[in-house]
Design a protein around this motif. Structure first.
Motif, PDB file in Angstrom:
ATOM      1  N   TRP A 115       0.838  -1.201   0.000  1.00 43.45           N
ATOM      2  CA  TRP A 115       0.000   0.000   0.000  1.00 43.45           C
ATOM      3  C   TRP A 115       0.872   1.251   0.000  1.00 43.45           C
ATOM      4  O   TRP A 115       1.941   1.240   0.604  1.00 43.45           O
ATOM      5  N   PRO A 116       0.378   2.310  -0.641  1.00 46.43           N
ATOM      6  CA  PRO A 116      -0.881   2.372  -1.371  1.00 46.43           C
ATOM      7  C   PRO A 116      -0.844   1.533  -2.644  1.00 46.43           C
ATOM      8  O   PRO A 116       0.216   1.373  -3.261  1.00 46.43           O
ATOM      9  N   LEU A 117      -1.970   0.974  -3.008  1.00 45.04           N
ATOM     10  CA  LEU A 117      -2.056   0.142  -4.196  1.00 45.04           C
ATOM     11  C   LEU A 117      -1.827   0.993  -5.442  1.00 45.04           C
ATOM     12  O   LEU A 117      -2.430   2.055  -5.605  1.00 45.04           O
ATOM     13  N   GLN A 118      -0.956   0.509  -6.298  1.00 41.53           N
ATOM     14  CA  GLN A 118      -0.646   1.214  -7.531  1.00 41.53           C
ATOM     15  C   GLN A 118      -1.036   0.343  -8.725  1.00 41.53           C
ATOM     16  O   GLN A 118      -0.610  -0.815  -8.822  1.00 41.53           O
ATOM     17  N   PRO A 119      -1.831   0.853  -9.642  1.00 38.44           N
ATOM     18  CA  PRO A 119      -2.234   0.046 -10.806  1.00 38.44           C
ATOM     19  C   PRO A 119      -1.062  -0.551 -11.574  1.00 38.44           C
ATOM     20  O   PRO A 119      -1.156  -1.666 -12.091  1.00 38.44           O
ATOM     21  N   SER A 120       0.036   0.182 -11.624  1.00 48.78           N
ATOM     22  CA  SER A 120       1.198  -0.281 -12.389  1.00 48.78           C
ATOM     23  C   SER A 120       1.818  -1.541 -11.801  1.00 48.78           C
ATOM     24  O   SER A 120       2.591  -2.227 -12.477  1.00 48.78           O
ATOM     25  N   ASN A 121       1.505  -1.857 -10.549  1.00 46.97           N
ATOM     26  CA  ASN A 121       2.053  -3.061  -9.913  1.00 46.97           C
ATOM     27  C   ASN A 121       1.237  -4.312 -10.196  1.00 46.97           C
ATOM     28  O   ASN A 121       1.595  -5.399  -9.731  1.00 46.97           O
ATOM     29  N   PHE A 122       0.154  -4.173 -10.940  1.00 44.55           N
ATOM     30  CA  PHE A 122      -0.742  -5.299 -11.188  1.00 44.55           C
ATOM     31  C   PHE A 122      -0.781  -5.605 -12.680  1.00 44.55           C
ATOM     32  O   PHE A 122      -1.321  -4.824 -13.462  1.00 44.55           O
ATOM     33  N   PRO A 123      -0.259  -6.743 -13.092  1.00 39.68           N
ATOM     34  CA  PRO A 123      -0.260  -7.086 -14.512  1.00 39.68           C
ATOM     35  C   PRO A 123      -1.555  -7.712 -15.013  1.00 39.68           C
ATOM     36  O   PRO A 123      -1.785  -7.773 -16.223  1.00 39.68           O
ATOM     37  N   TYR A 124      -2.364  -8.186 -14.086  1.00 37.20           N
ATOM     38  CA  TYR A 124      -3.579  -8.889 -14.495  1.00 37.20           C
ATOM     39  C   TYR A 124      -4.824  -8.102 -14.054  1.00 37.20           C
ATOM     40  O   TYR A 124      -4.927  -7.707 -12.884  1.00 37.20           O
ATOM     41  N   TRP A 125      -5.754  -7.940 -15.006  1.00 36.84           N
ATOM     42  CA  TRP A 125      -6.946  -7.133 -14.750  1.00 36.84           C
ATOM     43  C   TRP A 125      -8.192  -7.801 -15.309  1.00 36.84           C
ATOM     44  O   TRP A 125      -8.141  -8.469 -16.358  1.00 36.84           O
ATOM     45  N   GLY A 126      -9.299  -7.581 -14.611  1.00 36.53           N
ATOM     46  CA  GLY A 126     -10.582  -7.954 -15.166  1.00 36.53           C
ATOM     47  C   GLY A 126     -11.072  -6.877 -16.118  1.00 36.53           C
ATOM     48  O   GLY A 126     -10.428  -5.834 -16.287  1.00 36.53           O
ATOM     49  N   GLN A 127     -12.214  -7.109 -16.705  1.00 31.74           N
ATOM     50  CA  GLN A 127     -12.742  -6.196 -17.719  1.00 31.74           C
ATOM     51  C   GLN A 127     -13.431  -4.980 -17.112  1.00 31.74           C
ATOM     52  O   GLN A 127     -13.693  -3.999 -17.804  1.00 31.74           O
ATOM     53  N   GLY A 128     -13.734  -5.041 -15.820  1.00 31.17           N
ATOM     54  CA  GLY A 128     -14.406  -3.936 -15.153  1.00 31.17           C
ATOM     55  C   GLY A 128     -15.914  -4.121 -15.140  1.00 31.17           C
ATOM     56  O   GLY A 128     -16.491  -4.702 -16.064  1.00 31.17           O
ATOM     57  N   THR A 129     -16.532  -3.642 -14.073  1.00 28.40           N
ATOM     58  CA  THR A 129     -17.987  -3.711 -13.961  1.00 28.40           C
ATOM     59  C   THR A 129     -18.485  -2.394 -13.364  1.00 28.40           C
ATOM     60  O   THR A 129     -17.882  -1.854 -12.437  1.00 28.40           O
ATOM     61  N   GLN A 130     -19.562  -1.886 -13.914  1.00 36.64           N
ATOM     62  CA  GLN A 130     -20.082  -0.576 -13.514  1.00 36.64           C
ATOM     63  C   GLN A 130     -20.931  -0.687 -12.257  1.00 36.64           C
ATOM     64  O   GLN A 130     -21.795  -1.563 -12.142  1.00 36.64           O
ATOM     65  N   VAL A 131     -20.671   0.230 -11.336  1.00 33.14           N
ATOM     66  CA  VAL A 131     -21.502   0.400 -10.143  1.00 33.14           C
ATOM     67  C   VAL A 131     -22.015   1.830 -10.152  1.00 33.14           C
ATOM     68  O   VAL A 131     -21.208   2.777 -10.204  1.00 33.14           O
ATOM     69  N   THR A 132     -23.321   1.993 -10.117  1.00 32.97           N
ATOM     70  CA  THR A 132     -23.925   3.321 -10.134  1.00 32.97           C
ATOM     71  C   THR A 132     -24.818   3.467  -8.915  1.00 32.97           C
ATOM     72  O   THR A 132     -25.717   2.656  -8.691  1.00 32.97           O
ATOM     73  N   VAL A 133     -24.549   4.508  -8.136  1.00 31.08           N
ATOM     74  CA  VAL A 133     -25.322   4.768  -6.929  1.00 31.08           C
ATOM     75  C   VAL A 133     -26.041   6.103  -7.111  1.00 31.08           C
ATOM     76  O   VAL A 133     -25.393   7.134  -7.308  1.00 31.08           O
ATOM     77  N   SER A 134     -27.339   6.074  -7.045  1.00 32.67           N
ATOM     78  CA  SER A 134     -28.130   7.287  -7.235  1.00 32.67           C
ATOM     79  C   SER A 134     -28.589   7.808  -5.881  1.00 32.67           C
ATOM     80  O   SER A 134     -28.949   7.049  -4.976  1.00 32.67           O
ATOM     81  N   SER A 135     -28.548   9.121  -5.770  1.00 32.30           N
ATOM     82  CA  SER A 135     -28.930   9.749  -4.494  1.00 32.30           C
ATOM     83  C   SER A 135     -30.380  10.193  -4.510  1.00 32.30           C
ATOM     84  O   SER A 135     -31.033  10.165  -5.544  1.00 32.30           O
TER      85      SER A 135
END
Length: 126
Positions: free
Chosen positions: A106-126
């Motif tokens: 920590w702190p987590l740095q994206p450059s330290n991670f070679p493997y990634w998922g495709q991503g998933t959207q989270v939307t929170v409405s107020s």
């Protein structure tokens, strides 16, 4: 070849809950750092929680501490991120990431991670 597949996400009202899952396939070795990042629109990708598959407890960013819970099923090579008390500021694309390292730094740095998922959207409405 290591691959990460995320599931879950969606839309929820503020105060609600969502659960994300990340399944790892392939051989990443006996120990790995598994993490969740998120990226809001126009913002940098930020690490919010991580766990070492070798043992230990999850670590959380202050922004999610007490609201998000990370767990792992080693047999199924699956991470689950339970997100409670969601706020509009949690709206982002959430990514699962992995690195073949003994421990998470920590702190987590994206450059330290070679493997990634495709991503998933989270939307929170107020």
């Amino acid at each position: 070849q290591v691959q990460l597949a995320e599931s879950g996400g969606g839309s929820v009202q503020a105060g609600g809950s969502l659960s994300l899952s990340c399944e790892l396939s392939g051989d990443i070795g006996t120990r790995a750092c598994m993490a969740w990042f998120r990226q809001g629109q126009g913002k940098e990708r930020e690490g919010i929680t991580s766990i070492s598959t070798g043992g230990g407890t999850p670590t959380y960013d202050d922004s999610v501490q007490g609201r998000f819970t990370l767990s792992q099923d080693k047999a199924k090579k699956t991470l689950t991120l339970q997100m409670n008390s969601l706020q509009s500021e949690d709206t982002a694309v959430y990514y699962c990431a992995a690195a073949a390292t003994d421990w998470c730094i920590w702190p987590l740095q994206p450059s330290n991670f070679p493997y990634w998922g495709q991503g998933t959207q989270v939307t929170v409405s107020s």
